[in-house]
Write a protein that holds these residues in place. Structure first.
Motif, mmCIF file in Angstrom:
data_model
loop_
_atom_site.group_PDB
_atom_site.id
_atom_site.type_symbol
_atom_site.label_atom_id
_atom_site.label_comp_id
_atom_site.label_asym_id
_atom_site.label_seq_id
_atom_site.Cartn_x
_atom_site.Cartn_y
_atom_site.Cartn_z
ATOM 1 N N THR A 51 0.895 -1.084 -0.073
ATOM 2 C CA THR A 51 0.054 -0.176 0.018
ATOM 3 C C THR A 51 0.813 1.144 0.028
ATOM 4 O O THR A 51 2.145 1.150 0.024
ATOM 5 N N ILE A 103 -2.809 -2.328 -2.959
ATOM 6 C CA ILE A 103 -4.359 -1.624 -2.403
ATOM 7 C C ILE A 103 -4.150 -0.409 -1.787
ATOM 8 O O ILE A 103 -3.397 -0.147 -0.882
ATOM 9 N N TYR A 161 -7.422 -4.194 3.545
ATOM 10 C CA TYR A 161 -6.222 -4.753 4.062
ATOM 11 C C TYR A 161 -6.711 -6.253 4.828
ATOM 12 O O TYR A 161 -5.827 -7.072 4.538
ATOM 13 N N LYS A 178 -6.680 -10.679 -5.201
ATOM 14 C CA LYS A 178 -7.394 -9.654 -5.698
ATOM 15 C C LYS A 178 -9.026 -9.575 -5.880
ATOM 16 O O LYS A 178 -9.799 -8.743 -5.545
ATOM 17 N N ALA A 181 -10.079 -8.813 -2.348
ATOM 18 C CA ALA A 181 -9.769 -7.234 -2.043
ATOM 19 C C ALA A 181 -11.042 -6.366 -2.915
ATOM 20 O O ALA A 181 -11.880 -5.648 -2.278
ATOM 21 N N CYS A 185 -14.201 -4.291 -1.156
ATOM 22 C CA CYS A 185 -14.459 -3.051 -1.609
ATOM 23 C C CYS A 185 -16.136 -2.842 -1.889
ATOM 24 O O CYS A 185 -16.596 -1.729 -1.682
#
Lengths: 335, 335
Positions: A51, A103, A161, A178, A181, A185
């Motif tokens: 990040t 991210i 995270y 991914k 993640a 989101c």
């Protein structure tokens, strides 16, 4: 400007020196640049997660570099993006043969630099990089179909995270990390309220003015304009307004299970965050939404800004297991 | 008064409601009074450790109730002692047959009430209670031989909780747990600096005035007078002055090993605490004192007061092992 610092120029380098000497068993610089932090522990074959972003938000971003969360972080000056080269240095150091996932929050400077870092990693070093940009702040409108997401990334990135870090720790592929993640989101929303400004040391005056009897709902963590400014209300009225905006956005519905984060922006006492959390719990109870796990404290700040944000993450069994997984970072430990 | 609260009267009861709904697997009230918090987990035969004091200092005091630290806590209104009856309710609930140790800060109201609670526990309920009063703030003079300690208890109490909690968890006797608590007291010293005041909600105005260019070294966590007020200096000069006062007090000497706590009082950003820690490390390096373990963050606050404190605990092998022991409480987790 009333701060415990030496000079505006030295603020972030000296903060970083402090970070390394306080956490020598957890963090080290990637090379000689203190702005490029990586975990001292590496796991061959694991997808790396990086990040990055501006300083002034501790424990965001660097504080989550550790077991079960992130592998590295590039840090800029206060509210300034780190460079592409810095992000590349982190990327090269944390790459363990399985690629790297970026991210980070939805800010133009970061996107510009980190896209360039990803290209350099690919073309010059043959490291596959995938990117997930977090923009979950409901203070700005949701993107229409096919539009870019213009929403800012705020404290809800913690949940992205957490979930991605947990699945990477299981040894899953870059595509799978991914996917998780992106799923986090899709299911996270946040909204903040600011009561006072912070002061960027090199600027030397508050980022914005706000009257002693005012608050601003939806203000960003760099002082970006919010939804509305008005008279300071009582805690329950503030939380009611914030949670209503969050709930209708996804929307979160009766029967949902969520993780909740009530986050302090810096100067707001923990006592007030618990008064807020109490009201969040009441509203969710009334809405038939159950809380699987709660976090209350300072997770993403804006230095000495007074205020708070609320984030909800909708959970299914998969995300629940990832949220519940252990983590061990300088600023966040879960057993 | 710019706070996210409903009413001054409701502030602490609502904060406590929030605490219980956020931590249902860790904390419960002893009986019906929310001000009496105990751990949900009990260990038959273990010495119970209770603390107590006024609200407004989160995570102090209640946040350290959990595995490897404390068993219960009686909490008063903001900066007000809880009653003897409340401390007694905690005592009765956490007593597991091996007696109870009280560890709390050196404030008259607390001493009065907790001495009464200890007597009631003994006479009415046959529970043996021993008491360790922590007063480690070097802002006031050390007691002369035979005198009472008039020093205030501040953030260094965290180390006393940590060591006593770890030894109690090993199943040691009340006398042994008390010996360790006293040993930690003997070896810990603290000093604070305040940059701004907090506001007690029921009072509605700042507890003290301090100019925009001033700081006060040695101010207490309720705004008690410090050693000196002067112009705000830079971070290194502030830390130099604070650490010099601490080092010469015990005194800490070349060859010593210490644990360090750089504690934020509420509104001071974590970034500034790390700038301070960096300087603490430099001074200790120059003094030949090595850091065994470091803590940087908000451990004992004064609501929205800006400022910080520094605490040192001198370690031998026995205390080192206790500081290093795991802990799992709502606000402090160590793996």
């Amino acid at each position: 400007m009333k701060k415990i610092i030496n000079t505006p120029e030295g603020f972030i380098p000296e903060m970083l020196e402090g970070i390394y000497v306080a956490h020598p068993k957890e963090l080290r610089p990637a090379g000689n640049d203190l702005h490029c932090l990586v975990s001292v522990r590496s796991h061959p074959g694991k997808v790396g997660i990086a990040t990055g972003g501006g300083s002034g938000h501790l424990p965001l971003f660097l504080g989550y570099v550790g077991e079960g969360m992130l592998d590295g972080c590039a840090i800029g000056d206060v509210f300034q993006s780190p460079s592409a080269e810095q992000m590349l240095a982190v990327t090269q150091t944390i790459h363990q043969g399985a690629g790297v996932l970026y991210i980070y929050g939805n800010y133009n400077g970061d996107i510009f630099n980190f896209d360039m870092a990803a290209e350099m990693a690919d073309f010059e070093h043959d490291i596959r990089v995938e990117t997930v940009v977090v923009g979950e702040d409901v203070a700005s409108p949701a993107p229409l179909e096919g539009e870019d997401n213009k929403r800012r990334g705020v404290a809800g990135i913690f949940f992205v995270y957490k979930c991605a870090g947990a699945v990477a720790r299981q040894g899953k592929s870059l595509d799978e990390v991914k996917r998780i993640a992106l799923k986090a989101c899709d299911n996270v929303r946040s909204l903040g309220v600011a009561l006072s400004s912070c002061t960027v040391p090199k600027v030397g005056r508050p980022s914005f003015e706000i009257a002693e009897d005012e608050m601003e709902i939806g203000m960003g963590i760099h002082g970006e304009p919010g939804i509305r400014r008005g008279k300071l209300k009582n805690a329950d009225a503030i939380v009611d307004e914030m949670v209503a905006s969050i709930l209708k956005d996804l929307p979160y519905q009766k029967g949902d299970e969520v993780a909740v984060l009530v986050n302090g922006l810096g100067a707001t006492p923990l006592e007030e965050l618990y008064v807020m959390f109490r009201r969040v719990k009441q509203i969710l109870d009334e809405s038939g939404i159950s809380i699987h796990r709660s976090y209350v404290g300072e997770f993403a700040t804006s230095m000495e800004m007074a205020g708070a944000s609320i984030s909800l993450l909708r959970l299914d069994e998969e995300l629940k297991a990832l949220v519940d997984a252990p983590a061990d970072t300088p600023f966040f430990k879960q057993l």
